[in-house]
Design a protein around this motif. Sequence first.
Motif, mmCIF file in Angstrom:
data_model
loop_
_atom_site.group_PDB
_atom_site.id
_atom_site.type_symbol
_atom_site.label_atom_id
_atom_site.label_comp_id
_atom_site.label_asym_id
_atom_site.label_seq_id
_atom_site.Cartn_x
_atom_site.Cartn_y
_atom_site.Cartn_z
ATOM 1 N N MET A 155 0.825 -1.211 0.000
ATOM 2 C CA MET A 155 0.000 0.000 0.000
ATOM 3 C C MET A 155 0.862 1.264 0.000
ATOM 4 S SD MET A 155 -2.969 -1.063 2.767
ATOM 5 C CE MET A 155 -4.379 -2.109 2.307
ATOM 6 N N LEU A 158 -3.262 10.856 11.034
ATOM 7 C CA LEU A 158 -4.593 10.342 11.393
ATOM 8 C C LEU A 158 -5.543 11.451 11.831
ATOM 9 C CD1 LEU A 158 -4.215 6.951 13.301
ATOM 10 C CD2 LEU A 158 -4.742 7.389 10.913
ATOM 11 N N TYR A 184 -8.017 13.086 9.351
ATOM 12 C CA TYR A 184 -9.193 12.443 8.749
ATOM 13 C C TYR A 184 -9.926 11.496 9.687
ATOM 14 C CZ TYR A 184 -5.962 8.515 7.619
ATOM 15 O OH TYR A 184 -5.052 7.499 7.678
ATOM 16 N N LEU A 217 -6.637 2.251 10.431
ATOM 17 C CA LEU A 217 -6.955 3.622 10.008
ATOM 18 C C LEU A 217 -5.836 4.200 9.139
ATOM 19 C CD1 LEU A 217 -8.355 4.977 13.408
ATOM 20 C CD2 LEU A 217 -9.702 4.377 11.372
ATOM 21 N N SER A 218 -4.604 3.865 9.474
ATOM 22 C CA SER A 218 -3.474 4.352 8.679
ATOM 23 C C SER A 218 -3.505 3.744 7.287
ATOM 24 C CB SER A 218 -2.145 3.990 9.344
ATOM 25 O OG SER A 218 -2.084 4.539 10.639
ATOM 26 N N ALA A 219 -3.869 2.468 7.194
ATOM 27 C CA ALA A 219 -3.954 1.816 5.885
ATOM 28 C C ALA A 219 -4.977 2.531 5.006
ATOM 29 C CB ALA A 219 -4.321 0.339 6.045
ATOM 30 N N GLY A 233 -5.734 5.559 4.965
ATOM 31 C CA GLY A 233 -5.149 6.823 4.509
ATOM 32 C C GLY A 233 -4.091 6.652 3.444
#
Lengths: 192, 192
Positions: free
Chosen positions: A8, A182, A185, B31-33, B35
């Motif tokens: 990713m 983080l 968002y 949550l980071s993924a 983003g």
Amino acid sequence: MKDLYRIMRDRRSIRKYKPDPVPAEALTTILSAGGLAPSGANRQPWLYVVVDDPAVKREIRRLSEEADARWNAEQPAGFRSWLRQQDIAENAKPFLEAAPLLLCVFGRTGEPYWLESTWISVSYLLLATEEQGLGTLTYTPGYPGFLNVLLEVPESFSPQAILPLGYADEVPEPKVRPGRELATYVHKNQFR
Amino acid sequence: MKDLYRIMRDRRSIRKYKPDPVPAEALTTILSAGGLAPSGANRQPWLYVVVDDPAVKREIRRLSEEADARWNAEQPAGFRSWLRQQDIAENAKPFLEAAPLLLCVFGRTGEPYWLESTWISVSYLLLATEEQGLGTLTYTPGYPGFLNVLLEVPESFSPQAILPLGYADEVPEPKVRPGRELATYVHKNQFR
């Protein structure tokens, strides 16, 4: 094998491609990954047309550039200037001919959450492409309807994206992620 | 660590959750993924509201069930019968209270390809959740507008999905993939 988060993080949009062909096995892996996406009521509304015919690629490039020029001309002046700043108004799309393959992605309209499901499948294609050491780019012509005519795909399938596929002939800048902290968002229980 | 394709293959929608909390580190990773998703002009149009307040979860469940009942009632009879067959018309949504967390995902309308980009980010969340050994489900209420009011999210953000997050309290059936053979969704150069 790179882990999920590394894939990713490393994935970047590729606009320059080597002419080397995409190995058949890699292509099968990528296309199979797209089919693993979840979908509304498991209706799997995506359809991919793999284009490797140089004449068809040339025509896709010509019609995409035409469609983008028309789309850009119709935007308000302020928006066009903003587009230019974002570097997304550039009309020439050489990657549509340079990449050895184009994956044309359609979604079958009318299926529950067809658009959302199709884009989940696009993201599975993007990640599998990166995992296979290949490059791609999520590109959608301003008016993509010509793809139905050219590829003889029924009107019930809406063209969503053209993903060029091939080995990168550029080393993209490291990902610039302003505002990806983080806190920018993610909120908790309420927006405030 | 499971490889990308294994994660894609193993991921199933989870409707029953254990009360055990989601570890903070796993939540941050997920949550980071999300983003890391690519987005139109890199505008990152997604917004997540993490809900762990039981009173807010209860209200989300109540309003979701209300919205779904209203939505279902408005569908044509034939479509409602089809929905029932697909097992997606069931109004009770206990998972919205049972899961320790709800991720409410919004997309900022007006950004280029905001919906497509937001759903790529949803798919990154789905895959990271699986990788972390947690379960989730892509759920969208029939009329999701109440989420803006309840969570005080500005109207410029469109609610896209509620992802419950927690440890699975069920072993879902193996993935049934009728028609996932490549030939059913992949064509070459032309649709025929």
